[in-house]
Design a protein around this motif. Structure first.
Motif, short mmCIF file in Angstrom:
data_model
loop_
_atom_site.label_atom_id
_atom_site.label_comp_id
_atom_site.label_asym_id
_atom_site.label_seq_id
_atom_site.Cartn_x
_atom_site.Cartn_y
_atom_site.Cartn_z
N GLN A 230 0.83 -1.21 0.00
CA GLN A 230 0.00 0.00 0.00
C GLN A 230 0.86 1.25 0.00
OE1 GLN A 230 -3.39 0.23 -0.32
NE2 GLN A 230 -2.89 2.40 -0.57
N LEU A 231 1.96 1.25 0.74
CA LEU A 231 2.86 2.39 0.73
C LEU A 231 3.48 2.59 -0.65
CD1 LEU A 231 4.79 2.12 4.13
CD2 LEU A 231 3.05 3.79 3.46
N ARG A 232 3.76 1.52 -1.32
CA ARG A 232 4.31 1.62 -2.68
C ARG A 232 3.30 2.28 -3.62
NH1 ARG A 232 4.22 -1.74 -7.11
NH2 ARG A 232 6.02 -1.56 -8.52
N LYS A 233 2.02 1.93 -3.47
CA LYS A 233 0.99 2.57 -4.28
C LYS A 233 0.86 4.06 -3.93
CE LYS A 233 -1.70 -1.69 -4.72
NZ LYS A 233 -2.99 -2.36 -4.40
N ASP A 234 0.97 4.38 -2.64
CA ASP A 234 0.89 5.78 -2.23
C ASP A 234 2.05 6.59 -2.80
OD1 ASP A 234 -1.39 5.20 -0.83
OD2 ASP A 234 -0.38 4.97 1.10
N ILE A 235 3.22 5.99 -2.84
CA ILE A 235 4.38 6.69 -3.41
C ILE A 235 4.17 6.97 -4.89
CG2 ILE A 235 6.78 6.32 -4.10
CD1 ILE A 235 6.63 7.29 -1.32
N ILE A 236 3.61 6.01 -5.60
CA ILE A 236 3.34 6.21 -7.02
C ILE A 236 2.33 7.33 -7.22
CG2 ILE A 236 2.35 5.13 -9.09
CD1 ILE A 236 3.48 2.48 -8.11
N LEU A 237 1.29 7.36 -6.37
CA LEU A 237 0.29 8.43 -6.45
C LEU A 237 0.91 9.79 -6.16
CD1 LEU A 237 -2.67 9.36 -6.68
CD2 LEU A 237 -2.91 8.88 -4.24
N LEU A 238 1.74 9.88 -5.15
CA LEU A 238 2.40 11.15 -4.82
C LEU A 238 3.32 11.59 -5.94
CD1 LEU A 238 3.27 10.55 -1.05
CD2 LEU A 238 1.58 12.13 -1.97
N LYS A 239 4.08 10.67 -6.48
CA LYS A 239 5.02 11.02 -7.55
C LYS A 239 4.27 11.50 -8.79
CE LYS A 239 9.24 11.23 -9.12
NZ LYS A 239 10.23 12.15 -8.51
N ARG A 240 3.13 10.88 -9.09
CA ARG A 240 2.36 11.26 -10.27
C ARG A 240 1.78 12.67 -10.14
NH1 ARG A 240 -1.09 7.25 -10.34
NH2 ARG A 240 -2.87 8.37 -9.48
N ASN A 241 1.57 13.13 -8.92
CA ASN A 241 0.99 14.46 -8.72
C ASN A 241 2.03 15.53 -8.42
OD1 ASN A 241 -2.17 14.21 -8.60
ND2 ASN A 241 -1.41 12.43 -7.50
N ILE A 242 3.09 15.17 -7.70
CA ILE A 242 4.06 16.17 -7.27
C ILE A 242 5.07 16.49 -8.36
CG2 ILE A 242 5.89 16.64 -5.60
CD1 ILE A 242 4.29 15.14 -3.53
N ALA A 243 5.49 15.49 -9.14
CA ALA A 243 6.48 15.75 -10.19
C ALA A 243 5.98 16.77 -11.22
CB ALA A 243 6.87 14.43 -10.86
N ALA A 278 9.36 18.54 -1.60
CA ALA A 278 8.44 17.40 -1.56
C ALA A 278 8.85 16.33 -2.56
CB ALA A 278 7.02 17.87 -1.83
N ASN A 279 9.28 16.75 -3.74
CA ASN A 279 9.69 15.80 -4.76
C ASN A 279 10.93 15.02 -4.33
OD1 ASN A 279 9.23 14.85 -7.61
ND2 ASN A 279 11.30 15.63 -7.85
N ASP A 280 11.88 15.71 -3.68
CA ASP A 280 13.09 15.02 -3.20
C ASP A 280 12.75 14.03 -2.10
OD1 ASP A 280 14.56 16.50 -4.98
OD2 ASP A 280 15.16 18.03 -3.52
N LEU A 281 11.83 14.41 -1.21
CA LEU A 281 11.42 13.49 -0.15
C LEU A 281 10.75 12.25 -0.72
CD1 LEU A 281 10.02 15.95 2.55
CD2 LEU A 281 12.11 14.60 2.69
N ILE A 282 9.97 12.44 -1.76
CA ILE A 282 9.31 11.29 -2.39
C ILE A 282 10.35 10.33 -2.97
CG2 ILE A 282 7.91 10.60 -4.37
CD1 ILE A 282 6.32 11.45 -1.97
N ASP A 283 11.38 10.86 -3.61
CA ASP A 283 12.44 10.00 -4.15
C ASP A 283 13.14 9.24 -3.03
OD1 ASP A 283 11.87 10.84 -6.71
OD2 ASP A 283 13.34 12.46 -6.69
N ASN A 284 13.40 9.92 -1.90
CA ASN A 284 14.05 9.24 -0.78
C ASN A 284 13.17 8.16 -0.19
OD1 ASN A 284 16.24 10.98 -1.07
ND2 ASN A 284 15.47 12.44 0.44
N TYR A 285 11.89 8.46 -0.03
CA TYR A 285 10.98 7.46 0.54
C TYR A 285 10.75 6.29 -0.41
CZ TYR A 285 9.85 10.58 4.42
OH TYR A 285 9.93 11.36 5.53
N ARG A 286 10.82 6.56 -1.70
CA ARG A 286 10.70 5.46 -2.66
C ARG A 286 11.87 4.49 -2.49
NH1 ARG A 286 10.65 7.12 -8.82
NH2 ARG A 286 12.69 7.88 -8.16
#
Length: 379
Positions: A230-243, A278-286
């Motif tokens: 589920q976290l992996r799906k959330d990361i994909i959702l965040l990346k699709r919106n924040i990038a 936010a985008n950098d944090l998403i990359d780190n959390y991914r």
């Protein structure tokens, strides 16, 4: 005659096949590039803020025509629609001379965040992110903002979720920046509120990652793997919106539109910095989630190795007794010590002494020490 019979039989079979196909219902074709349909809100809630430095009027019109009088007002007008009603949206946009391409983007779901300038208005589309408190899943809401001369139109997708209350509260404060600045600052405030929500969602995501990491170190389970997925799906959702929002902030920071004053441009630079963070944090959390998946698999392998080691030790300890019992259980007439008075007791003693010596040797070799998971807690 036999050939005619086979011909009639084949025709009958073909007719039955066509008849069965005609009775079957056709299935809807699912196109992977189309967004799933979302429920339509039959009623939209419209609110109007008309203000200047000294005065402010908050109005909730009962008809869409009441919004038309603010077009030629010398004050700043903010019209917000909670819930998308196609007819009402088109009436407002047509009255304020909003291009039909922008109207299509407002009503279309699954749009990529973007910013456009068409026929004297600036249009920005972003997705608001928030966490569903009941399910804990990250959800998104498409928000469209249109800025023109002395007016701002905002369209929120969900009538039940309004996110602009902080701005409404600041508008009621006479000396606030929203009251003292123009429409470009109101436009910035709406965008800044949306992008600030990204950091809150990401912070919550980081807390979940730390919790799951502790669970993996203690004891893995199927529920832990489901949460990682589920976290992996959330990361994909965040990346699709924040990038894409990063490109939106960069475009607003470099814009040469006459509707955005030079003194407001620096605020869009702050929005850009927040989105980049936010985008950098998403990359780190991914990367962390990928590490959690590897840690989960390695932990499962360690548990399997522990099981195999335990079975191997038991098998090794029981092997001498099995061999001795098998030798003395053979059906030969002459077996040493088979008829001895203490033969049975001696055999049992050997079967016991050899495993004890093997246990001592295994202990000295460190086979009973669990160094793989020192922090393990038994349930």
């Amino acid at each position: 005659m036999a050939s005619a019979f086979r011909k009639n039989l084949s025709q009958l079979t073909y007719r039955n096949l066509l008849r069965n196909l005609a009775k079957q219902k056709t299935r809807a074709v699912i196109k992977p590039y189309e967004q799933p349909a979302k429920k339509t809100y039959l009623t939209a809630h419209i609110s109007v803020f008309d203000y200047d430095t000294n005065n402010i009027k908050h109005h909730k019109p009962t008809s869409i025509q009441e919004c038309f009088d603010f077009k030629h007002s010398s004050t700043i007008t903010w019209i917000n629609m909670d819930g998308l009603d196609k007819e009402q949206m088109e009436e407002i946009c047509n009255h304020y001379n909003i291009h039909w391409l922008i109207q299509e983007d407002v009503m279309s779901r699954g749009q990529r965040p973007k910013v456009d300038e068409i026929e004297g208005v600036v249009y920005c589309l972003l997705n608001m992110l928030f966490i569903n408190t009941s399910t804990g899943v990250i959800e998104e809401e498409q928000i469209s903002i249109v800025m023109g001369n002395n007016f701002v139109l905002s369209f929120q997708e969900d009538a039940e979720k309004d996110v602009f209350d902080p701005i409404r509260k600041r508008l009621h404060i006479q000396n606030s920046r929203e009251r003292e600045r123009g429409t470009d600052y109101l436009f910035y405030s709406l965008i800044d509120l949306i992008t600030d929500s990204y950091l809150g969602v990401i912070e919550n995501l980081g807390t979940q990652i730390e919790t799951i990491e502790e669970q993996i170190l203690q004891r893995t389970s199927k529920h832990t793997f489901e949460r990682i997925s589920q976290l992996r799906k959330d990361i994909i959702l965040l990346k699709r919106n924040i990038a894409p929002a990063k490109d939106v902030a960069a475009s607003l920071n470099r814009t040469e539109s006459e509707l955005i004053q030079e003194r407001t441009t620096k605020y869009f630079k702050d929005v850009y910095d927040h989105v980049v963070q936010a985008n950098d944090l998403i990359d780190n959390y991914r990367d962390l989630i990928i590490g959690l998946q590897d840690m989960y698999v390695n932990n499962i392998n360690l548990r399997m190795n522990e099981v195999m080691k335990t079975l191997a030790i038991i098998t090794a300890i029981m092997a001498p007794a099995t061999v001795i019992g098998g030798v003395f259980g053979m059906n030969f007439d002459i077996i040493p010590y088979a008829h001895h008075a203490y033969g049975f007791y001696g055999t049992i003693a050997v079967m016991i002494i050899i495993p004890i010596l093997m246990i001592i040797w295994f202990y000295r070799r460190g086979w009973f020490q669990n160094e793989a998971r020192p922090g393990r807690k038994e349930d």
